[in-house]
Scaffold this motif. Structure first.
Motif, PDB file in Angstrom:
ATOM      1  N   THR A 239       0.821  -1.215   0.000  1.00  0.00           N
ATOM      2  CA  THR A 239       0.000   0.000   0.000  1.00  0.00           C
ATOM      3  C   THR A 239       0.856   1.266   0.000  1.00  0.00           C
ATOM      4  O   THR A 239       0.354   2.339  -0.313  1.00  0.00           O
ATOM      5  N   PHE A 240       2.139   1.126   0.358  1.00  0.00           N
ATOM      6  CA  PHE A 240       3.036   2.290   0.352  1.00  0.00           C
ATOM      7  C   PHE A 240       4.033   2.228  -0.807  1.00  0.00           C
ATOM      8  O   PHE A 240       4.979   3.000  -0.872  1.00  0.00           O
TER       9      PHE A 240
ATOM     10  N   LYS B 259      -4.897   0.818   6.039  1.00  0.00           N
ATOM     11  CA  LYS B 259      -5.914   1.158   5.056  1.00  0.00           C
ATOM     12  C   LYS B 259      -5.625   0.363   3.797  1.00  0.00           C
ATOM     13  O   LYS B 259      -4.632   0.605   3.115  1.00  0.00           O
TER      14      LYS B 259
ATOM     15  N   PHE C  16      -5.270   9.742   4.427  1.00  0.00           N
ATOM     16  CA  PHE C  16      -6.033   8.624   3.871  1.00  0.00           C
ATOM     17  C   PHE C  16      -5.954   8.631   2.346  1.00  0.00           C
ATOM     18  O   PHE C  16      -5.632   7.628   1.713  1.00  0.00           O
ATOM     19  N   GLY C  17      -6.234   9.768   1.763  1.00  0.00           N
ATOM     20  CA  GLY C  17      -6.407   9.837   0.314  1.00  0.00           C
ATOM     21  C   GLY C  17      -5.109   9.882  -0.468  1.00  0.00           C
ATOM     22  O   GLY C  17      -5.024   9.355  -1.575  1.00  0.00           O
ATOM     23  N   LEU C  18      -4.078  10.499   0.089  1.00  0.00           N
ATOM     24  CA  LEU C  18      -2.853  10.733  -0.682  1.00  0.00           C
ATOM     25  C   LEU C  18      -1.654   9.930  -0.183  1.00  0.00           C
ATOM     26  O   LEU C  18      -0.590   9.965  -0.781  1.00  0.00           O
ATOM     27  N   ALA C  19      -1.805   9.246   0.948  1.00  0.00           N
ATOM     28  CA  ALA C  19      -0.660   8.482   1.467  1.00  0.00           C
ATOM     29  C   ALA C  19      -1.062   7.078   1.929  1.00  0.00           C
ATOM     30  O   ALA C  19      -0.224   6.356   2.476  1.00  0.00           O
ATOM     31  N   ASN C  20      -2.317   6.696   1.725  1.00  0.00           N
ATOM     32  CA  ASN C  20      -2.812   5.380   2.160  1.00  0.00           C
ATOM     33  C   ASN C  20      -2.575   5.113   3.640  1.00  0.00           C
ATOM     34  O   ASN C  20      -2.385   3.957   4.047  1.00  0.00           O
ATOM     35  N   LEU C  21      -2.595   6.154   4.443  1.00  0.00           N
ATOM     36  CA  LEU C  21      -2.334   5.986   5.873  1.00  0.00           C
ATOM     37  C   LEU C  21      -3.591   6.208   6.701  1.00  0.00           C
ATOM     38  O   LEU C  21      -4.285   7.223   6.560  1.00  0.00           O
TER      39      LEU C  21
ATOM     40  N   GLY D  54      -3.734  -0.110  -1.702  1.00  0.00           N
ATOM     41  CA  GLY D  54      -4.522   0.614  -0.716  1.00  0.00           C
ATOM     42  C   GLY D  54      -5.459   1.666  -1.286  1.00  0.00           C
ATOM     43  O   GLY D  54      -6.102   2.384  -0.529  1.00  0.00           O
TER      44      GLY D  54
END
Lengths: 319, 319
Positions: free
Chosen positions: A44-45, A274, B268-273, A305
């Protein structure tokens, strides 16, 4: 659309050195819930948020063409757009008009040209053919049926093989089969094929790969399956992948939709991850077939992700 | 509640070797959105999902007592419960009855005894004093005002200092000040204090630390601030932390609630975190004070990821 002044002496670094290493995550609360020893290999990263960058960069860097056309429901498109941008190439991505909004926006943000097609009236393949006719200088890339895709994804197989001994089974999503074919290939190339088996996780709603494995030949879905795992909405395995998988894939777990949703929630709640529905397929396979993995140590590949916030919220709400 | 047969020759490993290294994440889309060079140091995959494990393990491993009592709105409680469990010790965690359900459940799952207190009728400190009277053999641990807490969090400062040169500013949340005091201490101990500055990110609704820095002495909030960043709902800085921060903290950015929510969405949207509101404070500070960071390279510490799904869904819905 090709870059105005491409560097003439561009040295293409090997894909292996450009991809981000996978992120290894231990999650003891998830292990306890699953009753298994589990380690997560999260893509996801990865650049552009999914494993697809491994394949996309390998394709874009290896072919001589400076313009690339592809059809992708999203992650391969983002990955190819970013890879092309890094390589000073251009690309067009044909996407169904029903694609998740965040995926369309991301392809554009990474510099790709999005070509939305109403798939109820024209297939993506037809639209790709049209674009290819307009641009005879372009390379038409398959998101999942190309030896360069397998080779790119094999970089993840090598990373996983380097940890062989920590687990004996690797579970990964199956859509077109590019990821699992890459895993099998990379693990075999690392000499770990005999001690580390790859198991596929496929949505039951689109179980063509599982049926293919049983039939000993590629079986196709009649139409694009309506699974929430949009990265696995493929009609059939790629032929190049089949060559690898028919010999190298141990088995495929067929995963009900509810297990996919539950896996997304468990990864959120117990591992702070996520993950998009397709990315949760491997964990969902452990939920769906606990007896299959009893007593084993498992590596789950979380393939990506990128999920629309509205879809994600809806899944979380079902808890 | 102490372990029936604690191993007599238990060797306590140094905290540095037990914590998980922070997870470094590049996020080019987030950088583009912020207009800054940014790298993320995510503690969301630390043991128990937040940086608090660094302090908790250091406390639990260094004190001789085998039972520990603490008050915590959640993350320190989980961290201490897990640390005690690893060290074959026991602990009681006093939590406000309004604590997030996932945090209460997690403390219990890690083996801690949860003591819920109605904070409208009795303060957490009063309840801790009651429990301490019942258990004179126990150590009463502060989540943020103890030299052992600073020393534990300094392990993150050392990790950040090892990358000095990649960025010139480290931004991190301020609640009781234990994290920023640990960062300042670890960076100074690594000899990087002159080239790497720490900036705090504090909710505007509970800006006692910013006011303390301006006043040159600890200023207290009149009551627990009602910020969504529940890890920063502290009434004042810890005295030990103040000794470090009054000299070593460059400044504090006061962050409006809306910026915290927007930062959660961007991660959430730009780093999948998946990050909890408190964990998004550093990124929120960049949104709130872009001029302060213009032209700089910034390391944002994401302090934790444990957030109630209902709260998270509500934040995502506001996009």
């Amino acid at each position: 659309m090709s870059s105005a002044s491409p560097p003439m002496t561009l040295v293409i670094p090997p894909t292996r050195s450009v991809v981000r290493p996978t992120t290894w995550i231990e999650a003891p609360r998830l292990e306890r819930r699953l009753g298994l020893r589990v380690v997560l290999a999260s893509e996801t990263f990865q650049h552009t948020g999914s494993f697809k960058f491994r394949a996309a960069y390998n394709v874009a860097s290896q072919v001589p063409e400076r313009h690339i056309i592809t059809a992708s429901s999203g992650n391969f498109g983002q990955a190819l757009a970013h890879a092309c941008s890094r390589l000073h190439k251009s690309c067009a991505v044909v996407m169904p008009h029903t694609s998740a909004a965040v995926k369309v926006a991301a392809v554009r943000e990474y510099g790709g040209i999005v070509d939305l097609v109403d798939v109820t009236r024209k297939s993506r393949a037809e639209r790709v053919a049209e674009l290819a006719a307009e641009r005879p200088d372009a390379y038409v890339a398959s998101a999942y049926d190309d030896p360069l895709v397998i080779a790119g994804n094999a970089t993840l197989g090598e990373e996983v093989a380097a940890r062989a001994g920590a687990f004996e089974v690797v579970v990964a999503p199956v859509g077109g089969g590019g990821l699992t074919a890459g895993l099998v290939t990379g693990i075999a190339a690392s000499g770990q094929g005999s001690r580390l088996h790859v198991v596929g996780a496929e949505p039951l709603l689109g179980n063509d790969a599982a049926r293919s494995l049983r039939a000993g030949a590629i079986v196709r879905n009649e139409r694009e399956p309506a699974t929430i795992a949009d990265g696995a909405r493929t009609v059939s395995l790629g032929h190049h992948n089949w060559q690898v998988l028919s010999r190298g894939l141990r088995e495929i777990v067929e995963v009900p939709e509810e297990a996919i949703r539950e896996a997304v929630r468990l990864l959120f709640g117990l591992a702070n991850l996520k993950v998009e529905p397709t990315g949760a397929l491997a964990v969902a396979a452990l939920l769906a077939a606990p007896e299959r993995f009893a007593g084993q140590s498992v590596c789950c590949v979380l393939s990506g992700g990128n999920v629309d916030p509205a879809v994600y919220r809806e899944i979380l709400a079902e808890a």
